[in-house]
Design an enzyme around this catalytic site. Structure first.
Site, PDB file in Angstrom:
ATOM      1  CD  GLU A 358      12.632   9.992  -1.656  1.00 54.41           C
ATOM      2  OE1 GLU A 358      13.051   8.954  -2.212  1.00 54.41           O
ATOM      3  OE2 GLU A 358      13.371  10.924  -1.298  1.00 54.41           O
ATOM      4  CB  SER A 361      14.436  11.662   2.048  1.00 58.95           C
ATOM      5  OG  SER A 361      15.226  10.579   2.464  1.00 58.95           O
TER       6      SER A 361
END
Length: 434
Positions: A358, A361
């Site tokens: 990640e 987000s």
RNA sequence: GGAGAGGUGACCGAGUGGUCGAAGGUGCUUGACUGGAAAUCAAGUGUACGGGCAACCGUACCGAGGGUUCGAAUCCCUCCCUCUCCGCCA
């Protein structure tokens, strides 16, 4: 925060939607429903009695003006009793309202119907990929080895200063961090229409409540004035620019014509990382302090889903310009953030880990944050104010971008090529040992 | 940190115990006037909750919280914030 009346009137529906997150809130929801009905009853009673008191009080005022001291004396006790009853009811009502709020504050947002089912991040759905995995004629090294060899990354000295999960960047490493800040801010402001904001890094509890880090996630935060941990005026270090930037418009009513509002901010972020002791202990992936450029949008409710797509593309554009291979995954219901109703993660390829990690987000919160922070807009010039929708995304997490560049652009000799887009900011096309 | 002043509606600003959700002005909206505009005149113009098909009605809100009182924007206490001067500091 969910709307208490909506919860009370659509109990089963809300229960089902929350069940998709894999969490049980049955008791809390029932509690809200019954509290809402006692609030209705209590407020009706209270208002009635307040009205009585006001009428009586007006009569008293007339007596006072006519100088009727006796008349006033005769009614005083009666009015005092009435007034006491009003105060009692007001206290009860405030108590019920506080209980509703307290319960609602720790219930997460409901997933949007378009969000896929699933319990954990393993069930997130890959939406698209961009670029290709870089291929190496050698075994790619992790960024922390490369960084230390190149003399641009130093964990030992950081530990001396601050302990674990901190880092020191040297020379071109520090320069790369700064180049990324500038590059991202320039892209969002010049090409994506965002207004640059430079907010405070210390905020009140109230702001954190607005975006929902509080009250539920206090353990993840660094709080100042540790000598008096209960001081209600103690400030917190921001865990993300989302907090100060979203709360810029707390308690405001915006004009429809202003929407969508788009802000971008570079800030450091501070996270205690409580409960993640064993995870990502090496390297820059998980730090107590990291830099991030955040993008935040305020939108009319009808626009918010389209706005999420737009915002996500804005974040993706950073990776594209840097030539970093990544993919986009949609959160399944179980992996959705507390306040989010729908969201995507941008995951960048890390050759050393052979994994996507990640790096951003992007989420839409519906009116969940707006209700907490009281951010509204006026749909029509004379119309009733209405809660708007908030969105935000990392555009991007700079530390992890640094990692991705070092890893994806590493060369056989241990040097790192500088992505084309950063060369003028870096003043060089290659990072080599100093 | 010390001394002082102050926080009232979109904005300015009056209001030191009762009929004040709050004068007056500005701004804004609508109407009249005008060929059009300006000017002028008139009316309207906060938020939340509850009730009503609606017009509208009730209740709360004058930085926040607590207190005094039959009654608080007005009096008292605590806190927050802003401004001025001094000190200190980047």
């Amino acid at each position: 925060m969910l709307d208490s009346r909506y919860v009370a009137d659509h109990l089963d529906e809300v229960r089902e939607q929350l069940a998709r997150r894999g969490a049980e809130f049955a008791d809390a929801l029932d509690g809200v429903a019954s509290l809402v009905s006692s609030r209705r009853e209590l407020s009706r009673k209270t208002e009635l009695l307040q009205g009585e008191r006001n009428t009586a009080s007006d009569a008293m005022a007339k007596l006072a003006r006519s100088g009727d001291k006796q008349g006033m004396a005769a009614r005083r006790d009666e009015l005092k009793a009435l007034s006491e009853r009003v105060k009692g009811l007001e206290t009860d009502l405030a108590g019920v309202e506080a209980q509703i709020e307290e319960t609602l504050l720790i219930i997460p947002n409901v997933p949007h119907p378009s969000v896929p089912d699933g319990r954990t991040e393993d069930e997130n759905v890959v939406v698209r990929e961009w670029g290709t995995k870089p291929s190496f004629s050698f075994e790619p090294k992790p960024h922390y080895e490369l960084g230390e060899q190149l003399g641009i990354l130093d964990f030992e000295r950081a530990a001396k200063l601050s302990g674990a999960r901190f880092s020191v960047l040297w020379g071109l490493g520090a320069r790369l961090e700064r180049a990324l800040q500038t590059f991202m801010l320039d892209l969002h402001t010049r090409e994506h229409g965002y207004t640059e904001v430079h907010p405070p890094y210390l905020v009140k509890a109230e702001a954190l409540r607005g975006t929902s880090q509080l009250p539920k996630f206090e353990d993840d935060l660094f709080k100042t004035k540790r000598s008096d941990p209960d001081d209600p005026s103690a400030l917190y270090l921001i865990p993300t620019a989302e907090v100060p930037v979203t709360n810029l418009h707390a308690d405001e009513i915006l004009d429809a014509a202003q929407l969508p509002l788009a802000y971008t901010a570079y800030t450091p972020c501070f996270r205690s990382e409580a409960g993640s002791y064993g995870r990502d202990v090496r390297g820059l992936i998980r730090q107590h302090q990291f830099d991030k450029v955040e993008i935040v949008r305020f939108a009319a409710p009808e626009q918010s889903l389209a706005e999420l797509e737009r915002l996500t593309l804005h974040a993706e554009e950073v990776l594209k310009r840097l030539g970093l291979h990544y993919r986009v995954v949609e959160h399944c219901a179980g992996d959705l953030g507390f306040a989010a109703t729908k969201g995507y993660d941008l995951e960048v390829w890390l050759p050393s880990q052979r994994m996507y990690r990640e790096i951003s987000s992007c989420s839409v919160f519906g009116d969940f944050q707006a209700r907490r922070a009281k951010i509204r807009y006026r749909p029509e010039p004379k119309g009733k104010p209405r809660l708007l929708h908030t969105l935000n995304g990392s555009g991007l997490a700079i530390g992890r971008t640094w990692v991705a560049i070092v890893e994806q652009y590493q060369q056989a000799d241990g040097s790192v090529l500088v992505p084309e887009a950063l060369r003028s900011l870096m003043g060089t096309d290659r990072i080599t040992s100093r």
